[in-house]
Design a protein around this motif. Sequence first.
Motif, PDB file in Angstrom:
ATOM      1  N   ALA A 251     -11.793  12.438  35.725  1.00  0.00           N
ATOM      2  CA  ALA A 251     -11.165  12.998  34.531  1.00  0.00           C
ATOM      3  C   ALA A 251     -11.245  12.021  33.362  1.00  0.00           C
ATOM      4  O   ALA A 251     -11.508  12.420  32.218  1.00  0.00           O
ATOM      5  CB  ALA A 251      -9.710  13.356  34.831  1.00  0.00           C
ATOM      6  N   ILE A 252     -11.029  10.748  33.641  1.00  0.00           N
ATOM      7  CA  ILE A 252     -11.147   9.727  32.580  1.00  0.00           C
ATOM      8  C   ILE A 252     -12.565   9.714  32.023  1.00  0.00           C
ATOM      9  O   ILE A 252     -12.771   9.670  30.805  1.00  0.00           O
ATOM     10  CB  ILE A 252     -10.781   8.336  33.140  1.00  0.00           C
ATOM     11  CG1 ILE A 252      -9.295   8.274  33.479  1.00  0.00           C
ATOM     12  CG2 ILE A 252     -11.132   7.234  32.143  1.00  0.00           C
ATOM     13  CD1 ILE A 252      -8.887   7.034  34.268  1.00  0.00           C
ATOM     14  N   ALA A 253     -13.552   9.764  32.926  1.00  0.00           N
ATOM     15  CA  ALA A 253     -14.952   9.768  32.482  1.00  0.00           C
ATOM     16  C   ALA A 253     -15.269  11.011  31.655  1.00  0.00           C
ATOM     17  O   ALA A 253     -15.925  10.927  30.607  1.00  0.00           O
ATOM     18  CB  ALA A 253     -15.877   9.679  33.699  1.00  0.00           C
ATOM     19  N   ARG A 254     -14.801  12.182  32.097  1.00  0.00           N
ATOM     20  CA  ARG A 254     -15.094  13.428  31.381  1.00  0.00           C
ATOM     21  C   ARG A 254     -14.509  13.432  29.976  1.00  0.00           C
ATOM     22  O   ARG A 254     -15.080  14.040  29.061  1.00  0.00           O
ATOM     23  CB  ARG A 254     -14.534  14.622  32.158  1.00  0.00           C
ATOM     24  CG  ARG A 254     -15.364  15.038  33.359  1.00  0.00           C
ATOM     25  CD  ARG A 254     -14.951  16.438  33.823  1.00  0.00           C
ATOM     26  NE  ARG A 254     -15.438  16.678  35.169  1.00  0.00           N
ATOM     27  CZ  ARG A 254     -14.729  16.486  36.273  1.00  0.00           C
ATOM     28  NH1 ARG A 254     -13.477  16.033  36.183  1.00  0.00           N
ATOM     29  NH2 ARG A 254     -15.246  16.729  37.453  1.00  0.00           N
ATOM     30  N   ARG A 255     -13.370  12.770  29.815  1.00  0.00           N
ATOM     31  CA  ARG A 255     -12.722  12.794  28.501  1.00  0.00           C
ATOM     32  C   ARG A 255     -13.542  12.106  27.422  1.00  0.00           C
ATOM     33  O   ARG A 255     -13.272  12.275  26.227  1.00  0.00           O
ATOM     34  CB  ARG A 255     -11.317  12.182  28.593  1.00  0.00           C
ATOM     35  CG  ARG A 255     -10.303  13.112  29.252  1.00  0.00           C
ATOM     36  CD  ARG A 255      -8.874  12.708  28.934  1.00  0.00           C
ATOM     37  NE  ARG A 255      -8.483  11.478  29.611  1.00  0.00           N
ATOM     38  CZ  ARG A 255      -7.918  11.429  30.810  1.00  0.00           C
ATOM     39  NH1 ARG A 255      -7.695  12.537  31.501  1.00  0.00           N
ATOM     40  NH2 ARG A 255      -7.565  10.264  31.340  1.00  0.00           N
ATOM     41  N   THR A 256     -14.541  11.322  27.823  1.00  0.00           N
ATOM     42  CA  THR A 256     -15.418  10.732  26.811  1.00  0.00           C
ATOM     43  C   THR A 256     -16.303  11.808  26.163  1.00  0.00           C
ATOM     44  O   THR A 256     -16.804  11.614  25.065  1.00  0.00           O
ATOM     45  CB  THR A 256     -16.328   9.660  27.441  1.00  0.00           C
ATOM     46  OG1 THR A 256     -17.204  10.261  28.399  1.00  0.00           O
ATOM     47  CG2 THR A 256     -15.512   8.570  28.122  1.00  0.00           C
ATOM     48  N   ARG A 257     -16.545  12.911  26.880  1.00  0.00           N
ATOM     49  CA  ARG A 257     -17.309  14.063  26.393  1.00  0.00           C
ATOM     50  C   ARG A 257     -18.741  13.708  26.009  1.00  0.00           C
ATOM     51  O   ARG A 257     -19.350  14.340  25.140  1.00  0.00           O
ATOM     52  CB  ARG A 257     -16.594  14.726  25.203  1.00  0.00           C
ATOM     53  CG  ARG A 257     -15.225  15.268  25.564  1.00  0.00           C
ATOM     54  CD  ARG A 257     -14.587  16.000  24.409  1.00  0.00           C
ATOM     55  NE  ARG A 257     -13.277  16.529  24.784  1.00  0.00           N
ATOM     56  CZ  ARG A 257     -12.487  17.240  23.976  1.00  0.00           C
ATOM     57  NH1 ARG A 257     -12.897  17.500  22.728  1.00  0.00           N
ATOM     58  NH2 ARG A 257     -11.325  17.684  24.395  1.00  0.00           N
ATOM     59  N   VAL A 258     -19.257  12.682  26.644  1.00  0.00           N
ATOM     60  CA  VAL A 258     -20.649  12.304  26.390  1.00  0.00           C
ATOM     61  C   VAL A 258     -21.378  12.192  27.720  1.00  0.00           C
ATOM     62  O   VAL A 258     -20.776  11.957  28.770  1.00  0.00           O
ATOM     63  CB  VAL A 258     -20.752  10.953  25.629  1.00  0.00           C
ATOM     64  CG1 VAL A 258     -20.103  11.062  24.249  1.00  0.00           C
ATOM     65  CG2 VAL A 258     -20.108   9.828  26.430  1.00  0.00           C
ATOM     66  N   SER A 259     -22.685  12.398  27.678  1.00  0.00           N
ATOM     67  CA  SER A 259     -23.503  12.236  28.873  1.00  0.00           C
ATOM     68  C   SER A 259     -23.554  10.740  29.237  1.00  0.00           C
ATOM     69  O   SER A 259     -23.549   9.890  28.327  1.00  0.00           O
ATOM     70  CB  SER A 259     -24.908  12.754  28.586  1.00  0.00           C
ATOM     71  OG  SER A 259     -25.711  12.697  29.715  1.00  0.00           O
ATOM     72  N   PRO A 260     -23.559  10.373  30.504  1.00  0.00           N
ATOM     73  CA  PRO A 260     -23.737  11.211  31.698  1.00  0.00           C
ATOM     74  C   PRO A 260     -22.436  11.666  32.339  1.00  0.00           C
ATOM     75  O   PRO A 260     -22.418  11.973  33.534  1.00  0.00           O
ATOM     76  CB  PRO A 260     -24.488  10.270  32.630  1.00  0.00           C
ATOM     77  CG  PRO A 260     -23.854   8.936  32.358  1.00  0.00           C
ATOM     78  CD  PRO A 260     -23.574   8.924  30.874  1.00  0.00           C
ATOM     79  N   TRP A 261     -21.363  11.729  31.572  1.00  0.00           N
ATOM     80  CA  TRP A 261     -20.051  11.979  32.162  1.00  0.00           C
ATOM     81  C   TRP A 261     -19.608  13.436  32.046  1.00  0.00           C
ATOM     82  O   TRP A 261     -18.462  13.752  32.303  1.00  0.00           O
ATOM     83  CB  TRP A 261     -19.019  11.052  31.518  1.00  0.00           C
ATOM     84  CG  TRP A 261     -19.469   9.628  31.505  1.00  0.00           C
ATOM     85  CD1 TRP A 261     -19.791   8.882  30.430  1.00  0.00           C
ATOM     86  CD2 TRP A 261     -19.669   8.789  32.654  1.00  0.00           C
ATOM     87  NE1 TRP A 261     -20.178   7.621  30.813  1.00  0.00           N
ATOM     88  CE2 TRP A 261     -20.118   7.536  32.177  1.00  0.00           C
ATOM     89  CE3 TRP A 261     -19.526   8.964  34.028  1.00  0.00           C
ATOM     90  CZ2 TRP A 261     -20.410   6.471  33.020  1.00  0.00           C
ATOM     91  CZ3 TRP A 261     -19.823   7.910  34.867  1.00  0.00           C
ATOM     92  CH2 TRP A 261     -20.254   6.682  34.367  1.00  0.00           C
ATOM     93  N   VAL A 262     -20.528  14.316  31.648  1.00  0.00           N
ATOM     94  CA  VAL A 262     -20.194  15.738  31.575  1.00  0.00           C
ATOM     95  C   VAL A 262     -20.410  16.337  32.965  1.00  0.00           C
ATOM     96  O   VAL A 262     -21.355  17.092  33.215  1.00  0.00           O
ATOM     97  CB  VAL A 262     -21.054  16.461  30.512  1.00  0.00           C
ATOM     98  CG1 VAL A 262     -20.560  17.887  30.310  1.00  0.00           C
ATOM     99  CG2 VAL A 262     -21.027  15.699  29.196  1.00  0.00           C
TER     100      VAL A 262
END
Length: 301
Positions: A251-262
């Motif tokens: 969830a922390i990674a996704r909140r950056t909203r940038v690849s590769p974390w999507v």
Amino acid sequence: MMGSPASHADHDHLFTTYAPEGAPARVLCSLYEQYAGAYPDEPVPPQHQHYRALVDTIVANGNLRSLRDLDLRRVNSAYVTCFEKVEAFEFQLSLWRDDPDFREHLLQTRAAVATELTAQAEAEAARIDHYKRWNECLATPLDISGYSRLSLIAQMAPDDWHEIALSWHWRNGTAELEWITAQRVCDRATALYIMCKGAPGDVATHAHEPTARDAFIRTLAGRLEDGFYPAADFGLPISMRTRVAFAEQMAIARRTRVSPWVLPSDLLHHEGRRHQPKYALTDGRLHYHYEYWLAHLAPRR
């Protein structure tokens, strides 16, 4: 009602004396709170489980830090009932002759604790008996050969890779993990587990100085984001606590909203089969998986 004092003594070997006359209030409080944060799939020792339940009937709000007089005496009796040997327990029973309901509650609790400790001891004895041939398994030569651990892993199947990933110590580096996760036939759950163990949230938010491992975790995230792994046969046999930690990191990674974390949101909830490895890894050493060895290779006795 539980049986005679003699029957109490039959279970004495399951108890270890610490404070037969009662524990200090801070210890009583600590024991009560020790497993308060346990997840449903985390085993709570029977003594702690029944002590907590018994205390809850004595102190309605669970506040043991301000115990006084009668409540403190009752909680001490609860402690002795769940943790101490028969002599101390029998003495506590004698203190509550004029309170038959509480005395009966102590007896019932002692019986339940003794029953569950007995079952636990039997299960542990069965586990030890099951694994008594462990050293034989470790000593059995593999049916594959190679000049390095990686060369052996390259001859294994995705089920084995998954087992190796689950028991991998990161102090051994990531070369083998990088090779495994670079294979298209690597199962998605294997790659997901490895990525989550690498704390993707910390990597994505630069929570520490960048390392070579971080680059590997980014690569894994990119592959998972892009659907690099067509095979998604395995489930993830991990504890609830680990699953929650993994979900928080993702969830922390996704909140950056940038690849590769999507990353797809349902990765951790995929239901799959349990992997069935032929090989395993212990302390950096490859060997036959014990259950496979026992079923297929162990000499008959």
